[in-house]
Design a protein around this motif. Sequence first.
Motif, PDB file in Angstrom:
ATOM      1  N   ARG A  79      -4.645  15.078  16.262  1.00 50.29           N
ATOM      2  CA  ARG A  79      -4.414  13.634  16.277  1.00 50.29           C
ATOM      3  C   ARG A  79      -2.951  13.322  16.574  1.00 50.29           C
ATOM      4  O   ARG A  79      -2.648  12.461  17.395  1.00 50.29           O
ATOM      5  CB  ARG A  79      -4.825  13.015  14.945  1.00 50.29           C
ATOM      6  N   GLY A  80      -2.049  14.015  15.928  1.00 49.65           N
ATOM      7  CA  GLY A  80      -0.629  13.785  16.152  1.00 49.65           C
ATOM      8  C   GLY A  80      -0.191  14.125  17.566  1.00 49.65           C
ATOM      9  O   GLY A  80       0.596  13.404  18.180  1.00 49.65           O
ATOM     10  N   LEU A  81      -0.716  15.220  18.101  1.00 51.87           N
ATOM     11  CA  LEU A  81      -0.351  15.605  19.465  1.00 51.87           C
ATOM     12  C   LEU A  81      -0.897  14.623  20.491  1.00 51.87           C
ATOM     13  O   LEU A  81      -0.267  14.370  21.520  1.00 51.87           O
ATOM     14  CB  LEU A  81      -0.832  17.026  19.751  1.00 51.87           C
ATOM     15  N   LEU A  82      -2.061  14.050  20.222  1.00 53.42           N
ATOM     16  CA  LEU A  82      -2.591  13.025  21.122  1.00 53.42           C
ATOM     17  C   LEU A  82      -1.730  11.764  21.085  1.00 53.42           C
ATOM     18  O   LEU A  82      -1.571  11.083  22.102  1.00 53.42           O
ATOM     19  CB  LEU A  82      -4.043  12.709  20.782  1.00 53.42           C
ATOM     20  N   VAL A  83      -1.161  11.460  19.928  1.00 53.64           N
ATOM     21  CA  VAL A  83      -0.247  10.315  19.849  1.00 53.64           C
ATOM     22  C   VAL A  83       1.032  10.604  20.637  1.00 53.64           C
ATOM     23  O   VAL A  83       1.558   9.717  21.321  1.00 53.64           O
ATOM     24  CB  VAL A  83       0.062   9.956  18.375  1.00 53.64           C
ATOM     25  N   VAL A  84       1.520  11.831  20.590  1.00 48.55           N
ATOM     26  CA  VAL A  84       2.689  12.198  21.393  1.00 48.55           C
ATOM     27  C   VAL A  84       2.357  12.082  22.884  1.00 48.55           C
ATOM     28  O   VAL A  84       3.163  11.575  23.674  1.00 48.55           O
ATOM     29  CB  VAL A  84       3.186  13.623  21.049  1.00 48.55           C
ATOM     30  N   ALA A  85       1.162  12.521  23.280  1.00 47.34           N
ATOM     31  CA  ALA A  85       0.737  12.370  24.675  1.00 47.34           C
ATOM     32  C   ALA A  85       0.668  10.897  25.055  1.00 47.34           C
ATOM     33  O   ALA A  85       1.074  10.506  26.161  1.00 47.34           O
ATOM     34  CB  ALA A  85      -0.613  13.050  24.892  1.00 47.34           C
ATOM     35  N   ALA A  86       0.178  10.070  24.140  1.00 44.15           N
ATOM     36  CA  ALA A  86       0.112   8.631  24.393  1.00 44.15           C
ATOM     37  C   ALA A  86       1.512   8.038  24.562  1.00 44.15           C
ATOM     38  O   ALA A  86       1.706   7.110  25.358  1.00 44.15           O
ATOM     39  CB  ALA A  86      -0.634   7.934  23.261  1.00 44.15           C
ATOM     40  N   ALA A  87       2.488   8.575  23.840  1.00 44.72           N
ATOM     41  CA  ALA A  87       3.864   8.097  23.987  1.00 44.72           C
ATOM     42  C   ALA A  87       4.381   8.372  25.397  1.00 44.72           C
ATOM     43  O   ALA A  87       5.038   7.511  26.004  1.00 44.72           O
ATOM     44  CB  ALA A  87       4.770   8.768  22.949  1.00 44.72           C
ATOM     45  N   LEU A  88       4.087   9.545  25.925  1.00 39.57           N
ATOM     46  CA  LEU A  88       4.499   9.853  27.299  1.00 39.57           C
ATOM     47  C   LEU A  88       3.799   8.943  28.303  1.00 39.57           C
ATOM     48  O   LEU A  88       4.417   8.466  29.262  1.00 39.57           O
ATOM     49  CB  LEU A  88       4.214  11.320  27.617  1.00 39.57           C
TER      50      LEU A  88
END
Length: 87
Positions: free
Chosen positions: A29-38
């Motif tokens: 979940r956290g890594l998907l949020v980081v991807a969403a930030a990019l």
Amino acid sequence: MREWPLASVVVVALVGLGLVADHDQPVRRGLLVVAAALLLGALLRAGLPTGRAGLLAVRGRLIDVALLAAGGAALAVLVLATPSGRG
């Protein structure tokens, strides 16, 4: 605040890293949020004029958008393609 586009991307990425660090949340979940930030950075760079994009404007618009979008998409694909380890 002149640098709100970059600040928005950094805040979303920090939220994602916070979720990664929180042991009660799945790392995915956290890594998907980081991807969403990019991906947010790519959208902001594509949609804002160069003068308003602030520090998101590093190179030409096409290069900036392509690198941010490719990084976000690649991270999302890698996260989603990796088995969760739960059986």
